[in-house]
Design a protein around this motif. Structure first.
Motif, PDB file in Angstrom:
ATOM      1  N   GLU A  33      -1.093   4.625  -5.626  1.00 14.51           N
ATOM      2  CA  GLU A  33      -0.223   4.843  -4.631  1.00 14.51           C
ATOM      3  C   GLU A  33      -0.493   6.134  -3.953  1.00 14.51           C
ATOM      4  OE1 GLU A  33       3.689   4.411  -6.616  1.00 14.51           O
ATOM      5  OE2 GLU A  33       3.937   2.228  -5.762  1.00 14.51           O
ATOM      6  N   ARG A  34      -0.820   7.132  -4.763  1.00 12.48           N
ATOM      7  CA  ARG A  34      -1.191   8.442  -4.163  1.00 12.48           C
ATOM      8  C   ARG A  34      -2.512   8.446  -3.433  1.00 12.48           C
ATOM      9  NH1 ARG A  34       1.068  10.443  -9.096  1.00 12.48           N
ATOM     10  NH2 ARG A  34      -0.802  10.435 -10.294  1.00 12.48           N
ATOM     11  N   PHE A  35      -3.309   7.669  -4.011  1.00 11.61           N
ATOM     12  CA  PHE A  35      -4.688   7.498  -3.337  1.00 11.61           C
ATOM     13  C   PHE A  35      -4.320   6.812  -1.763  1.00 11.61           C
ATOM     14  CE2 PHE A  35      -8.554   4.481  -3.268  1.00 11.61           C
ATOM     15  CZ  PHE A  35      -9.363   5.346  -2.647  1.00 11.61           C
ATOM     16  N   LEU A  36      -3.464   5.770  -1.873  1.00 11.56           N
ATOM     17  CA  LEU A  36      -3.293   4.976  -0.317  1.00 11.56           C
ATOM     18  C   LEU A  36      -2.429   6.188   0.662  1.00 11.56           C
ATOM     19  CD1 LEU A  36      -3.122   2.479   1.265  1.00 11.56           C
ATOM     20  CD2 LEU A  36      -0.964   2.094  -0.072  1.00 11.56           C
ATOM     21  N   GLN A  37      -1.509   6.902  -0.083  1.00 11.36           N
ATOM     22  CA  GLN A  37      -0.756   7.959   0.735  1.00 11.36           C
ATOM     23  C   GLN A  37      -1.774   8.771   1.623  1.00 11.36           C
ATOM     24  OE1 GLN A  37       1.802   9.736  -1.739  1.00 11.36           O
ATOM     25  NE2 GLN A  37       3.555  10.064  -0.279  1.00 11.36           N
ATOM     26  N   ASP A  38      -2.631   9.335   0.756  1.00  7.86           N
ATOM     27  CA  ASP A  38      -3.707  10.052   1.321  1.00  7.86           C
ATOM     28  C   ASP A  38      -4.598   9.694   2.383  1.00  7.86           C
ATOM     29  OD1 ASP A  38      -2.919  12.150  -0.356  1.00  7.86           O
ATOM     30  OD2 ASP A  38      -4.535  12.261  -1.589  1.00  7.86           O
ATOM     31  N   LEU A  39      -5.029   8.169   2.042  1.00  8.01           N
ATOM     32  CA  LEU A  39      -5.816   7.327   3.048  1.00  8.01           C
ATOM     33  C   LEU A  39      -4.996   7.089   4.489  1.00  8.01           C
ATOM     34  CD1 LEU A  39      -7.089   4.671   0.825  1.00  8.01           C
ATOM     35  CD2 LEU A  39      -8.455   6.708   1.811  1.00  8.01           C
ATOM     36  N   GLU A  40      -3.863   6.654   3.865  1.00 16.53           N
ATOM     37  CA  GLU A  40      -2.911   6.661   5.412  1.00 16.53           C
ATOM     38  C   GLU A  40      -2.428   7.767   6.017  1.00 16.53           C
ATOM     39  OE1 GLU A  40       0.308   4.404   3.741  1.00 16.53           O
ATOM     40  OE2 GLU A  40      -0.467   2.573   4.250  1.00 16.53           O
ATOM     41  N   GLN A  41      -2.529   8.830   5.363  1.00 18.54           N
ATOM     42  CA  GLN A  41      -2.057  10.175   6.023  1.00 18.54           C
ATOM     43  C   GLN A  41      -3.464  10.554   7.024  1.00 18.54           C
ATOM     44  OE1 GLN A  41      -0.837  13.270   3.537  1.00 18.54           O
ATOM     45  NE2 GLN A  41      -1.073  14.640   5.040  1.00 18.54           N
ATOM     46  N   ARG A  42      -4.656  10.384   6.557  1.00 20.18           N
ATOM     47  CA  ARG A  42      -6.045  10.557   7.142  1.00 20.18           C
ATOM     48  C   ARG A  42      -5.869   9.763   8.386  1.00 20.18           C
ATOM     49  NH1 ARG A  42     -10.810  12.159   5.630  1.00 20.18           N
ATOM     50  NH2 ARG A  42      -9.413  13.931   4.596  1.00 20.18           N
ATOM     51  N   LEU A  43      -5.513   8.541   8.217  1.00 17.00           N
ATOM     52  CA  LEU A  43      -5.619   7.540   9.378  1.00 17.00           C
ATOM     53  C   LEU A  43      -4.601   8.028  10.426  1.00 17.00           C
ATOM     54  CD1 LEU A  43      -7.204   4.875   9.463  1.00 17.00           C
ATOM     55  CD2 LEU A  43      -5.053   3.595   8.809  1.00 17.00           C
ATOM     56  N   GLU A  44      -3.233   8.348  10.219  1.00 17.38           N
ATOM     57  CA  GLU A  44      -2.214   8.900  10.906  1.00 17.38           C
ATOM     58  C   GLU A  44      -2.936  10.136  11.808  1.00 17.38           C
ATOM     59  OE1 GLU A  44       0.462   8.013  11.661  1.00 17.38           O
ATOM     60  OE2 GLU A  44       1.082   6.606  10.187  1.00 17.38           O
ATOM     61  N   GLU A  45      -3.619  11.066  10.970  1.00 19.04           N
ATOM     62  CA  GLU A  45      -4.106  12.269  11.756  1.00 19.04           C
ATOM     63  C   GLU A  45      -5.263  12.119  12.787  1.00 19.04           C
ATOM     64  OE1 GLU A  45      -5.509  14.502   8.263  1.00 19.04           O
ATOM     65  OE2 GLU A  45      -3.372  14.929   7.489  1.00 19.04           O
ATOM     66  N   ASP A  46      -6.022  11.298  12.722  1.00 20.09           N
ATOM     67  CA  ASP A  46      -7.066  11.008  13.544  1.00 20.09           C
ATOM     68  C   ASP A  46      -7.670   9.437  13.384  1.00 20.09           C
ATOM     69  OD1 ASP A  46      -9.172  10.892  15.331  1.00 20.09           O
ATOM     70  OD2 ASP A  46     -10.272  12.629  14.107  1.00 20.09           O
ATOM     71  N   ILE A  47      -6.852   8.931  14.477  1.00 24.92           N
ATOM     72  CA  ILE A  47      -7.196   7.169  14.132  1.00 24.92           C
ATOM     73  C   ILE A  47      -8.420   6.844  14.673  1.00 24.92           C
ATOM     74  CG2 ILE A  47      -6.160   6.747  16.522  1.00 24.92           C
ATOM     75  CD1 ILE A  47      -5.664   4.766  13.267  1.00 24.92           C
ATOM     76  N   LEU A  48      -9.186   7.731  15.349  1.00 26.22           N
ATOM     77  CA  LEU A  48     -10.451   7.354  15.975  1.00 26.22           C
ATOM     78  C   LEU A  48     -11.547   7.763  15.328  1.00 26.22           C
ATOM     79  CD1 LEU A  48      -9.794   8.365  19.867  1.00 26.22           C
ATOM     80  CD2 LEU A  48     -10.103   6.233  18.853  1.00 26.22           C
ATOM     81  N   ARG A  49     -11.718   8.968  14.604  1.00 22.79           N
ATOM     82  CA  ARG A  49     -12.700   9.381  13.970  1.00 22.79           C
ATOM     83  C   ARG A  49     -12.487   9.903  12.379  1.00 22.79           C
ATOM     84  NH1 ARG A  49     -17.454   8.821  16.583  1.00 22.79           N
ATOM     85  NH2 ARG A  49     -17.100   8.992  18.777  1.00 22.79           N
ATOM     86  N   PHE A  50     -11.493   8.958  11.825  1.00 25.72           N
ATOM     87  CA  PHE A  50     -11.297   9.340  10.559  1.00 25.72           C
ATOM     88  C   PHE A  50     -12.316   8.882   9.372  1.00 25.72           C
ATOM     89  CE2 PHE A  50     -10.231   4.799  11.232  1.00 25.72           C
ATOM     90  CZ  PHE A  50     -10.597   4.344   9.894  1.00 25.72           C
ATOM     91  N   ASP A  51     -12.341   9.822   8.161  1.00 32.63           N
ATOM     92  CA  ASP A  51     -13.333   9.517   7.191  1.00 32.63           C
ATOM     93  C   ASP A  51     -12.357   8.950   6.108  1.00 32.63           C
ATOM     94  OD1 ASP A  51     -15.606   9.092   5.917  1.00 32.63           O
ATOM     95  OD2 ASP A  51     -16.043  11.109   5.359  1.00 32.63           O
ATOM     96  N   VAL A  52     -12.934   8.155   5.074  1.00 32.13           N
ATOM     97  CA  VAL A  52     -12.322   8.104   3.663  1.00 32.13           C
ATOM     98  C   VAL A  52     -12.971   8.354   2.614  1.00 32.13           C
ATOM     99  CG1 VAL A  52     -10.849   6.283   4.851  1.00 32.13           C
ATOM    100  CG2 VAL A  52     -13.026   5.725   4.109  1.00 32.13           C
ATOM    101  N   CYS A  53     -14.363   8.594   2.520  1.00 32.97           N
ATOM    102  CA  CYS A  53     -15.276   8.738   1.450  1.00 32.97           C
ATOM    103  C   CYS A  53     -14.613  10.155   0.639  1.00 32.97           C
ATOM    104  CB  CYS A  53     -16.621   8.602   1.793  1.00 32.97           C
ATOM    105  SG  CYS A  53     -17.089   6.886   2.380  1.00 32.97           S
ATOM    106  N   ASP A  54     -14.459  11.203   1.443  1.00 30.57           N
ATOM    107  CA  ASP A  54     -14.032  12.495   0.861  1.00 30.57           C
ATOM    108  C   ASP A  54     -12.872  12.262  -0.031  1.00 30.57           C
ATOM    109  OD1 ASP A  54     -12.604  11.999   3.008  1.00 30.57           O
ATOM    110  OD2 ASP A  54     -12.145  14.186   3.377  1.00 30.57           O
ATOM    111  N   ILE A  55     -12.033  11.297   0.410  1.00 30.40           N
ATOM    112  CA  ILE A  55     -10.712  11.201  -0.386  1.00 30.40           C
ATOM    113  C   ILE A  55     -11.046  10.347  -1.480  1.00 30.40           C
ATOM    114  CG2 ILE A  55      -8.115   9.894  -0.095  1.00 30.40           C
ATOM    115  CD1 ILE A  55      -8.496  10.641   2.882  1.00 30.40           C
ATOM    116  N   VAL A  56     -11.837   9.237  -1.466  1.00 29.90           N
ATOM    117  CA  VAL A  56     -12.186   8.551  -2.523  1.00 29.90           C
ATOM    118  C   VAL A  56     -12.778   9.416  -3.639  1.00 29.90           C
ATOM    119  CG1 VAL A  56     -13.678   6.806  -3.571  1.00 29.90           C
ATOM    120  CG2 VAL A  56     -12.726   6.495  -1.209  1.00 29.90           C
ATOM    121  N   LEU A  57     -13.680  10.229  -3.184  1.00 26.91           N
ATOM    122  CA  LEU A  57     -14.332  11.153  -4.171  1.00 26.91           C
ATOM    123  C   LEU A  57     -13.397  12.056  -4.823  1.00 26.91           C
ATOM    124  CD1 LEU A  57     -17.220  12.087  -5.130  1.00 26.91           C
ATOM    125  CD2 LEU A  57     -17.160  13.661  -3.351  1.00 26.91           C
ATOM    126  N   ALA A  58     -12.306  12.632  -4.010  1.00 30.14           N
ATOM    127  CA  ALA A  58     -11.367  13.508  -4.809  1.00 30.14           C
ATOM    128  C   ALA A  58     -10.597  12.609  -5.790  1.00 30.14           C
ATOM    129  CB  ALA A  58     -10.274  14.140  -3.713  1.00 30.14           C
TER     130      ALA A  58
END
Length: 507
Positions: free
Chosen positions: A136-161
């Motif tokens: 749930e915490r992982f998904l929350q961070d992913l969705e927040q990233r998406l909200e911040e920049d829907i066009l140029r979001f990255d996810v791999c740094d979140i996966v790594l963290a």
């Protein structure tokens, strides 16, 4: 559209992956975007909703992306990269939805809880709530990233963290899997209340006709799927970019977690197996300490020893008297024994694995039918024992020979690329290894073929991790398109190079 549970969602996604890996590359290097498009109703998530509340299966279908007017400025490759990242987010949301059912509907069911002992409950559900919390915490961070920049979001740094947290919960959960299966089977057989309550819970519409077991196995499937999703992102990043760097690090961390999970499960099984065998195997007048941390069983089974002393010719046919002999092949030694009764083996000769000499002689013996090979057991330079062994099938013979002359594991991963365009197959339905020398296959796995026997067994090396083993031919399909085979090799090579570069920087 109805929201899919992760079990169905991943089926659709994997079938899409199969089509991509088998298909030739339209217009040479460039593939069209169309083939990456999931069906319209593939909407596993409420994770990304427009203000009107509908969910989207493709990044390019999100109204904010459409209305930004920026879509046309993205190259085909950049679009595919964003779609691959978006798929990681939507599939994580779908996974969390299925996990919530596993915890809230099954684990927290009062009725089910009342018919289970504390230890049984622990074995059956293990650390499932922890897996859910971390997810749930992982998904929350992913969705927040998406909200911040829907066009140029990255996810791999979140996966790594999140990798340390994922490791903390997945390792014990996956390691417990053997106990989970045993407990589940035992409860079904011995606890009638358990099976009737379970049946009722499984009939609830929320489960969409899926059984409890399909929910319990999710974490195991998700961690391997997550690695595949990051791998797909990595394949599409610009070589030498910071994105590539982050994706490679995330990919490597996930690979390590999976490797740790697998070896933890394996070492538990191996130790149990040795303790079990130690009770059954006896040595003639010798003391041989069988149980050792570094020893495991590679293959075992019964073959026929051809008695060369009493061979006779009747007509033009050679008669081959045989007697059964049992083989236990470990990673460091081979034991030959006679079976005393159903559960006891008496070893009459053994040798180190490096001192075995094996020769396939089926073709060479005129008038002899059968799958025969010659085995010599040596000690230093001296021949200790030799024996003619007969197998029942071509694959049984080949598999014994391959197991006794193991290839260098360092080599097998590299053999893949060096040999260029060799035959490749793709797994079409998952296969669970039955014997030690077999390979468990997941749908969409691509393997390079080393060996095919006349009775339908294939020995292959999986491209994604270099693992080698046997599997039935009926579970795979040949990849006939040369350009698809070459692309699969290029992608493997690309990941290997990125990983090596990272390791060199680390050193």
């Amino acid at each position: 559209p109805t929201l899919l549970l992760y079990q169905e969602y991943s089926d659709v996604a994997i079938n899409r992956e199969i089509q991509r890996q088998q298909g030739p590359e339209p217009g040479g290097e460039e593939e069209g975007l169309g083939e990456a498009t999931p069906p319209e109703n593939l909407s596993p998530t409420s994770s990304f909703r427009s203000s009107r509340g509908s969910a989207f299966s493709l990044w390019q279908d999100i109204p904010d992306v459409r209305s930004s007017g920026m879509l046309d400025s993205f190259s085909n490759e950049e679009r595919k990269l964003q779609e691959a990242k978006f798929e990681l987010v939507t599939s994580e949301a779908s996974y969390m939805r299925s996990l919530a059912i596993a915890v809230d509907h099954f684990m927290l069911s009062r009725e089910l809880g009342e018919c289970l002992g504390a230890q049984e409950r622990q074995w059956l559900f293990s650390k499932l709530p922890d897996v859910k919390d971390v997810g749930e915490r992982f998904l929350q961070d992913l969705e927040q990233r998406l909200e911040e920049d829907i066009l140029r979001f990255d996810v791999c740094d979140i996966v790594l963290a999140h990798c340390p947290a994922l490791r903390r919960v997945y390792l014990p959960y996956v390691t417990n899997q053997a106990y989970q299966e045993q407990t589940y089977q035992r409860l079904l057989q011995e606890n009638p209340r358990f099976s009737s309550i379970l049946a009722r819970l499984e009939e609830h519409p929320i489960c969409q006709r899926l059984p409890l077991t399909s929910f319990l196995i999710l974490p195991f499937q998700r961690i391997t799927r997550l690695k595949m999703l990051v791998e797909n992102i990595l394949k599409r990043t610009t070589p030498g970019s910071r994105d590539e760097d982050t994706a490679t690090k995330a990919f490597n961390e996930l690979k390590k977690i999976i490797k740790e999970c697998n070896s933890s499960v394996q070492s538990m099984k191996r130790t149990e197996e040795l303790i079990h065998l130690n009770k059954k195997i006896h040595f003639e007048g010798k003391i041989f300490p069988l149980i050792s941390q570094s020893r495991w069983l590679v293959k075992h089974g019964e073959l026929c020893e051809v008695d060369t002393q009493t061979m006779s010719i009747s007509g033009s046919k050679l008669k081959l008297p045989t007697r059964p002999v049992y083989l236990h092949l470990f990673n460091d030694c081979l034991l030959l024994s006679k079976k005393k009764d159903t559960w006891k083996f008496v070893v009459f000769v053994h040798a180190k694995i490096g001192e075995l000499k094996v020769k396939d002689i089926s073709q060479k013996l005129q008038g002899i039918s059968g799958y025969i090979f010659h085995l010599q057991l040596c000690e230093g330079q001296l021949l200790k024992h030799q024996i003619l062994l007969k197998a029942r099938t071509e694959s049984e013979k080949q598999r014994w020979i391959t197991a006794m002359v193991p290839s260098d594991p360092e080599m097998s991963g590299d053999q893949i690329i060096e040999n260029g365009d060799l035959s490749q197959v793709q797994c079409m339905k998952s296969y669970q290894a039955v014997e030690h020398d077999e390979l468990t296959l997941e749908k969409a796995d691509v393997l390079q073929v080393k060996n095919i026997t006349s009775d339908g067994w294939v020995e292959g090396i999986r491209l994604s991790d270099g693992e080698r083993g046997w599997f039935p031919k009926t579970y795979v399909e040949e990849i006939t398109s040369r350009s698809a085979r070459m692309r699969n090799l290029r992608e493997k090579n690309r990941i290997k190079c990125a990983t090596q570069k990272l390791e060199e920087e680390f050193l």
